[in-house]
Design a protein around this motif. Structure first.
Motif, mmCIF file in Angstrom:
data_model
loop_
_atom_site.group_PDB
_atom_site.id
_atom_site.type_symbol
_atom_site.label_atom_id
_atom_site.label_comp_id
_atom_site.label_asym_id
_atom_site.label_seq_id
_atom_site.Cartn_x
_atom_site.Cartn_y
_atom_site.Cartn_z
ATOM 1 N N THR A 2 0.796 -1.061 0.031
ATOM 2 C CA THR A 2 -0.027 0.067 0.203
ATOM 3 C C THR A 2 0.928 1.126 0.024
ATOM 4 O OG1 THR A 2 -0.313 -0.288 2.388
ATOM 5 C CG2 THR A 2 -2.052 -1.105 1.026
ATOM 6 N N HIS A 18 0.032 3.064 -4.854
ATOM 7 C CA HIS A 18 -1.078 4.382 -4.608
ATOM 8 C C HIS A 18 -2.087 4.218 -5.706
ATOM 9 C CE1 HIS A 18 -2.323 7.850 -2.792
ATOM 10 N NE2 HIS A 18 -1.249 8.471 -2.821
ATOM 11 N N HIS A 21 -5.596 4.350 -4.602
ATOM 12 C CA HIS A 21 -5.885 5.415 -3.741
ATOM 13 C C HIS A 21 -7.440 5.810 -4.121
ATOM 14 C CE1 HIS A 21 -5.663 10.042 -3.776
ATOM 15 N NE2 HIS A 21 -6.123 9.541 -2.646
ATOM 16 N N ALA A 22 -7.719 7.089 -3.634
ATOM 17 C CA ALA A 22 -8.898 7.690 -3.521
ATOM 18 C C ALA A 22 -9.833 7.686 -4.569
ATOM 19 C CB ALA A 22 -9.148 8.954 -3.054
ATOM 20 N N GLU A 23 -10.076 6.257 -4.998
ATOM 21 C CA GLU A 23 -10.782 5.986 -6.426
ATOM 22 C C GLU A 23 -12.260 6.513 -5.805
ATOM 23 O OE1 GLU A 23 -9.230 3.058 -9.489
ATOM 24 O OE2 GLU A 23 -11.393 3.432 -9.422
ATOM 25 N N HIS A 24 -12.524 7.643 -5.172
ATOM 26 C CA HIS A 24 -13.496 7.979 -4.566
ATOM 27 C C HIS A 24 -14.451 8.375 -5.755
ATOM 28 C CE1 HIS A 24 -10.689 8.364 -1.664
ATOM 29 N NE2 HIS A 24 -11.528 8.001 -0.551
ATOM 30 N N LYS A 142 -11.964 -0.105 -4.767
ATOM 31 C CA LYS A 142 -11.710 -0.335 -3.500
ATOM 32 C C LYS A 142 -12.852 -0.451 -2.361
ATOM 33 C CE LYS A 142 -7.359 -1.104 -3.992
ATOM 34 N NZ LYS A 142 -6.895 -2.315 -3.816
ATOM 35 N N HIS A 145 -11.346 3.356 1.603
ATOM 36 C CA HIS A 145 -10.139 4.171 1.415
ATOM 37 C C HIS A 145 -9.711 4.706 2.886
ATOM 38 C CE1 HIS A 145 -10.383 4.108 -2.842
ATOM 39 N NE2 HIS A 145 -11.694 3.889 -2.747
ATOM 40 N N HIS A 158 -2.648 8.290 2.317
ATOM 41 C CA HIS A 158 -3.788 7.694 1.853
ATOM 42 C C HIS A 158 -3.402 6.324 1.301
ATOM 43 C CE1 HIS A 158 -7.638 8.131 -0.695
ATOM 44 N NE2 HIS A 158 -7.346 6.740 -0.619
ATOM 45 N N HIS A 160 -4.903 1.761 1.284
ATOM 46 C CA HIS A 160 -5.850 0.915 1.063
ATOM 47 C C HIS A 160 -5.543 -0.264 2.004
ATOM 48 C CE1 HIS A 160 -6.017 3.640 -2.125
ATOM 49 N NE2 HIS A 160 -7.070 3.729 -2.007
ATOM 50 N N THR A 185 -12.423 7.099 6.910
ATOM 51 C CA THR A 185 -12.579 6.065 6.119
ATOM 52 C C THR A 185 -13.541 6.253 5.387
ATOM 53 O OG1 THR A 185 -14.078 4.839 7.943
ATOM 54 C CG2 THR A 185 -11.681 4.258 7.701
#
Length: 330
Positions: A2, A18, A21-24, A142, A145, A158, A160, A185
């Motif tokens: 990670t 990474h 990462h924030a595959e938001h 993911k 996060h 950041h 995972h 989270t």
């Protein structure tokens, strides 16, 4: 493996994974957030409905260039961009990350005080019945996060974590300095049907020397890249922020897609760590969005204050983090 991106140290070798990462940005599950756009307390949700809807947005086919796309992002309401506005809290109109428990779900840290250096960071997400949750919908590939920051906002990681069968999440973290920290989270419990951000404090034992957030500046340098921030944060209003990436004085025009976007922006307010996560206007492969040098975000913050902005971008097969301090005015 990670990633651990400690702003100020830029240990980018740790960014090897990474990429998760924030595959938001994959908040396609957040279509219901568009309903919040009409609420003043949920202005930050104005862009959360999901990239899955973005391609279908009326008018995008006519946006023949990046400039036109940016102009589209400014249209009143911006409801159609329900995926691109701030990812923030859903409970009681609060900004994201301020609650350890929300909608019946609780962030349960295994340890509240840890030693400096490399540690195994462990936690669980407890459901409304008090049992560990093991079923989540993916957010940008993911299930969870994790963002860890120093409360002074001088450190940012950041990563995972991996979920064990019993619902315990684990990840190796290197936290070099004593002090007060907060873990966030981003999760989408399957039974809940939407994304929430939980936050919990912990501390690193040792010789703690308090500090403050760095002073505002519009251009920062990271690994030879100069990143410039244009635009302002205005409390209660959606605004465009544009971050321009250059290397050796030349615009970077071949940014690489990073978790379905050319950049990801996490915004945290100094003092209470109100949390906002923003995705760019446009996405790779939409026929409109250029791969740099500009990355544009439609942003809304929950109120006045000083904010710390962390931009992740990918170039040369490596993810880098550029950090800015910016006040929000009326």
């Amino acid at each position: 493996m990670t990633t651990q991106a400690h702003v100020g140290h830029h240990d980018h070798a740790a960014h090897a994974e990474h990429n998760a990462h924030a595959e938001h940005a994959a908040h396609a599950q957040h279509a219901d957030h568009a309903q919040h756009a009409a609420h003043a307390d949920h202005a930050q949700h104005a862009a959360h409905a999901g990239h899955a809807q973005h391609a279908a947005h009326a008018g995008h086919a006519q946006h023949a260039d990046h400039a036109a796309h940016a102009e589209h992002a400014e249209h009143a309401g911006h409801v159609e961009h329900a995926d691109h506005a701030a990812h923030a809290g859903h409970g009681a109109g609060l900004p994201g990350g301020l609650q350890i428990t929300q909608d019946g779900y609780t962030l349960d840290l295994a340890e509240k005080i840890v030693a400096a250096g490399e540690i195994e960071f462990r936690f669980r997400i407890l459901g409304p019945d008090g049992a560990p949750v093991t079923e989540f919908d993916a957010i940008h590939d993911k299930e969870l996060h994790l963002i860890v920051v120093r409360r002074e906002l001088t450190g940012f990681w950041h990563v995972h974590p991996q979920r064990q069968a019993d619902g315990t999440w684990t990840v190796r973290l290197t936290l070099p300095e004593a002090g007060a920290y907060r873990a966030f989270t981003d999760i989408a419990p399957r039974a809940l049907g939407t994304t929430i951000t939980l936050g919990a404090d912990f501390a690193i034992a040792g010789d703690y020397r308090p500090g403050t957030a760095p002073q505002p500046e519009r251009t920062v340098t990271v690994d030879g890249y100069d990143v410039t921030l244009d635009g302002d944060l205005v409390a209660g209003e959606g605004r465009l922020l544009t971050l321009t990436v250059r290397k050796d004085g030349a615009p970077v025009t071949d940014l690489q897609p990073y978790l379905a976007a050319y950049g990801h922006l996490v915004i945290l307010r100094a003092g209470d760590l109100a949390y906002v996560h923003v995705h760019p206007n446009g996405e790779p492969g939409d026929g409109v969005t250029a791969p740099g040098p500009e990355i544009t975000f439609h942003t809304a913050v929950p109120g006045r204050g000083t904010y710390r902005l962390f931009l992740d971008f990918k170039h040369g097969d490596q993810v880098r983090t550029a950090a800015f301090t910016l006040p929000a005015t009326h």
